[in-house]
Design a protein around this motif. Sequence first.
Motif, PDB file in Angstrom:
ATOM      1  N   VAL A 196      49.750  91.889  14.586  1.00  0.00           N
ATOM      2  CA  VAL A 196      49.435  93.098  15.351  1.00  0.00           C
ATOM      3  C   VAL A 196      48.592  92.699  16.552  1.00  0.00           C
ATOM      4  CG1 VAL A 196      48.246  95.314  15.375  1.00  0.00           C
ATOM      5  CG2 VAL A 196      49.524  94.628  13.335  1.00  0.00           C
ATOM      6  N   HIS A 197      49.103  92.966  17.744  1.00  0.00           N
ATOM      7  CA  HIS A 197      48.351  92.762  18.980  1.00  0.00           C
ATOM      8  C   HIS A 197      47.957  94.134  19.499  1.00  0.00           C
ATOM      9  CE1 HIS A 197      49.661  88.575  19.060  1.00  0.00           C
ATOM     10  NE2 HIS A 197      48.960  88.365  20.157  1.00  0.00           N
ATOM     11  N   TRP A 198      46.669  94.419  19.419  1.00  0.00           N
ATOM     12  CA  TRP A 198      46.208  95.721  19.905  1.00  0.00           C
ATOM     13  C   TRP A 198      44.852  95.565  20.570  1.00  0.00           C
ATOM     14  CZ3 TRP A 198      43.425 100.379  17.642  1.00  0.00           C
ATOM     15  CH2 TRP A 198      43.715 101.535  18.393  1.00  0.00           C
TER      16      TRP A 198
ATOM     17  N   ALA B 154      52.010  92.063  28.404  1.00  0.00           N
ATOM     18  CA  ALA B 154      51.060  93.150  28.679  1.00  0.00           C
ATOM     19  C   ALA B 154      49.615  92.716  28.463  1.00  0.00           C
ATOM     20  CB  ALA B 154      51.385  94.344  27.772  1.00  0.00           C
ATOM     21  N   GLU B 155      49.395  91.839  27.473  1.00  0.00           N
ATOM     22  CA  GLU B 155      48.016  91.447  27.168  1.00  0.00           C
ATOM     23  C   GLU B 155      47.453  90.501  28.227  1.00  0.00           C
ATOM     24  OE1 GLU B 155      50.694  90.607  25.537  1.00  0.00           O
ATOM     25  OE2 GLU B 155      50.713  88.449  25.177  1.00  0.00           O
ATOM     26  N   PHE B 156      48.307  90.078  29.173  1.00  0.00           N
ATOM     27  CA  PHE B 156      47.848  89.227  30.278  1.00  0.00           C
ATOM     28  C   PHE B 156      47.564  90.025  31.544  1.00  0.00           C
ATOM     29  CE2 PHE B 156      47.895  84.585  29.765  1.00  0.00           C
ATOM     30  CZ  PHE B 156      48.224  84.504  28.420  1.00  0.00           C
TER      31      PHE B 156
ATOM     32  N   HIS C 243      41.218  89.392  21.902  1.00  0.00           N
ATOM     33  CA  HIS C 243      42.244  88.637  22.627  1.00  0.00           C
ATOM     34  C   HIS C 243      41.606  88.008  23.864  1.00  0.00           C
ATOM     35  CE1 HIS C 243      46.248  87.638  24.246  1.00  0.00           C
ATOM     36  NE2 HIS C 243      46.554  87.550  22.967  1.00  0.00           N
ATOM     37  N   HIS C 244      42.437  87.488  24.780  1.00  0.00           N
ATOM     38  CA  HIS C 244      41.887  86.717  25.896  1.00  0.00           C
ATOM     39  C   HIS C 244      40.965  87.563  26.794  1.00  0.00           C
ATOM     40  CE1 HIS C 244      44.945  84.158  24.415  1.00  0.00           C
ATOM     41  NE2 HIS C 244      45.886  84.343  25.322  1.00  0.00           N
ATOM     42  N   ASP C 245      41.157  88.893  26.800  1.00  0.00           N
ATOM     43  CA  ASP C 245      40.318  89.723  27.683  1.00  0.00           C
ATOM     44  C   ASP C 245      38.903  89.915  27.129  1.00  0.00           C
ATOM     45  OD1 ASP C 245      40.678  91.505  25.613  1.00  0.00           O
ATOM     46  OD2 ASP C 245      41.511  93.121  26.838  1.00  0.00           O
TER      47      ASP C 245
ATOM     48  N   PHE D 222      43.659  81.101  15.020  1.00  0.00           N
ATOM     49  CA  PHE D 222      43.032  80.806  16.323  1.00  0.00           C
ATOM     50  C   PHE D 222      44.073  80.703  17.412  1.00  0.00           C
ATOM     51  CE2 PHE D 222      39.651  79.642  13.471  1.00  0.00           C
ATOM     52  CZ  PHE D 222      38.516  80.036  14.164  1.00  0.00           C
ATOM     53  N   ASP D 223      43.658  81.116  18.608  1.00  0.00           N
ATOM     54  CA  ASP D 223      44.526  81.068  19.778  1.00  0.00           C
ATOM     55  C   ASP D 223      43.652  80.775  20.997  1.00  0.00           C
ATOM     56  OD1 ASP D 223      46.927  81.229  21.075  1.00  0.00           O
ATOM     57  OD2 ASP D 223      47.094  83.400  21.007  1.00  0.00           O
ATOM     58  N   GLY D 224      44.298  80.534  22.137  1.00  0.00           N
ATOM     59  CA  GLY D 224      43.540  80.303  23.366  1.00  0.00           C
ATOM     60  C   GLY D 224      42.708  79.042  23.293  1.00  0.00           C
TER      61      GLY D 224
ATOM     62  N   TYR E 257      55.214  77.045  16.431  1.00  0.00           N
ATOM     63  CA  TYR E 257      56.522  77.663  16.701  1.00  0.00           C
ATOM     64  C   TYR E 257      56.329  79.110  17.156  1.00  0.00           C
ATOM     65  CZ  TYR E 257      58.843  73.556  15.075  1.00  0.00           C
ATOM     66  OH  TYR E 257      59.286  72.261  14.967  1.00  0.00           O
ATOM     67  N   GLU E 258      56.259  79.274  18.458  1.00  0.00           N
ATOM     68  CA  GLU E 258      56.026  80.605  19.026  1.00  0.00           C
ATOM     69  C   GLU E 258      57.273  81.036  19.784  1.00  0.00           C
ATOM     70  OE1 GLU E 258      52.231  81.364  20.867  1.00  0.00           O
ATOM     71  OE2 GLU E 258      53.210  82.454  22.482  1.00  0.00           O
ATOM     72  N   ARG E 259      57.870  82.133  19.387  1.00  0.00           N
ATOM     73  CA  ARG E 259      59.116  82.643  19.969  1.00  0.00           C
ATOM     74  C   ARG E 259      60.218  81.576  19.996  1.00  0.00           C
ATOM     75  NH1 ARG E 259      59.565  84.541  24.775  1.00  0.00           N
ATOM     76  NH2 ARG E 259      57.840  83.474  25.746  1.00  0.00           N
TER      77      ARG E 259
HETATM   78  O1  FHN Z   1      48.554  83.956  25.189  1.00  0.00           O
HETATM   79  C1  FHN Z   1      48.749  84.300  23.853  1.00  0.00           C
HETATM   80  C2  FHN Z   1      49.671  85.492  23.692  1.00  0.00           C
HETATM   81  O2  FHN Z   1      49.149  86.579  24.343  1.00  0.00           O
HETATM   82  C3  FHN Z   1      49.858  85.807  22.217  1.00  0.00           C
HETATM   83  O3  FHN Z   1      48.647  86.183  21.625  1.00  0.00           O
HETATM   84  C4  FHN Z   1      50.419  84.616  21.537  1.00  0.00           C
HETATM   85  C5  FHN Z   1      50.674  84.801  20.071  1.00  0.00           C
HETATM   86  O4  FHN Z   1      50.987  83.597  19.484  1.00  0.00           O
HETATM   87  N1  FHN Z   1      49.514  83.450  21.699  1.00  0.00           N
HETATM   88  C6  FHN Z   1      49.214  83.102  23.089  1.00  0.00           C
HETATM   89  C7  FHN Z   1      50.251  82.290  23.725  1.00  0.00           C
HETATM   90  O5  FHN Z   1      50.505  81.158  22.983  1.00  0.00           O
END
Ligand code: FHN
Length: 463
Positions: free
Chosen positions: A31-33, A52-54, A101-103, A194-196, A253-255
């Motif tokens: 869930v991305h919200w 959208a989240e960018f 998220h990144h914001d 974790f991301d970013g 493995y993203e998309r």
């Molecule tokens: O930049 C993010 C993106 O917005 C999203 O959260 C994905 C989900 O795997 N991870 C990053 C890109 O790899």
Amino acid sequence: MIPLTYGATSADRRQDPTMRAFRADRFGQFVHWGLYAIPAGTWQGRTIEFAAEFLMHSAHVSREDWAALAADFTLDGFDPAEWARTARRMGARYVTVTTKHHDGFCLWPSAYSDFTVAATPSGRDVLGEILDAYRAEGLATHLYYSVLDWHHPDWRYAIESDDDRIAFDRYLDFATNQLLELAERYPQTRGFWFDGTWDESVKANGRWTHEIEQLLKERIPGAIVNSRLRADDRGARHFDSNGALMGDYESGYERRLPAPWDRSVSVYDWEACATLTQASWGFHDSAWAERGRKTPAQMVEQLAHTVSLGGNLLLNFGPRGDGSLAPVETALADAVGAWMAVNGAAVHDSGPAPGWDYPGWGFYTAPLQADASAEVSDGVVHAIVTRIPVSGILTIALPPGLALRAVRALVDGAETPFTVLDAHTVQLPASAFTGMPTVLALETVPAGQESGPREPNPDVALV
Ligand code: FHN
């Protein structure tokens, strides 16, 4: 072997009950919200054809203007119980929710930031409500956390000076505090996602990635952490400089998915994540996002593909700015759920079928075995047929030493006859399966003449 202090912590995959449960779940909801769901891809009348989240980044929105969105985060359509019911109906067994998220906007009232739900009209602990709702539906909960942070003044992409180093050390303290705060507030959390973490600044801080993983596991024994967090002493990510997986499972493995015949990925745990729309994780209200929307059949195919190679699939949903789910996403969840209600045995508690080669027309899965080193799956193997050959015949190559006794449809137990070709090969008529491909001949004429008289074809009777 390269000597490393912050490389992989173990050469073997985890076999404790928490990790086994995660592996057996196979299907999770992402869930991305956040605030980005409000502008939903459009800023000051300009729709940006990018995630959208960018938007804050891609539309060059100032921190102040972006932060002002908090006033519109009113939760008018927010019903976390409905989100959780939708996920359960779909067959997901766990959820991974964006906490920040990144914001930089936090879905919980963090004591370490002023950019949180506490600054929105409701002031509610939105994250806590979401986690409670999913647990009430029996799903395990994982927390997504972006280390990259466009809001925090101490974030750095790279460390190019002493000032950068001092600022980024402060930033890492902030992130540590927030993560320990999350572990303390939500102790039933099963995992951290974790991301970013791809920037040079994080890669130069392998020690921090190692230490925060250990700290979180001390606070929540058994917590599961994805590989994306980690960098080693030399800046290698996911896999250390000796090629060993860091974290508990690979999350690269993203998309995309490994090639369906690539069994090499089955030696470790992994999870793929997928968008429903075109390359947007947050809600993107545009024709652009819709152009890439996946069908239930495509998602089921991705799920079967993933499980056949020993992975989990994390399927993303992007609730709208008011907190409601887009009907098109609920409809997809229900269609996938209808398939799972009948065929879930081929997904949950399943994994690769050792010894069964990729057949081209679909995927084989087998119930997870206590002995993961078995060379051949016998007993029941599930064949998930996603591409019926135009020949109308499915050929099954049996692993040496096995013979076929019966073939039954999972949906109703109906038996399908098969023909034994030789000791290792049988054939099934494809009519045993539903969903035959259809070919449409598109006949065109110049515009304006579409309703004109048709030439009778002398060879066929007109109907
Ligand atoms: O930049 C993010 C993106 O917005 C999203 O959260 C994905 C989900 O795997 N991870 C990053 C890109 O790899």
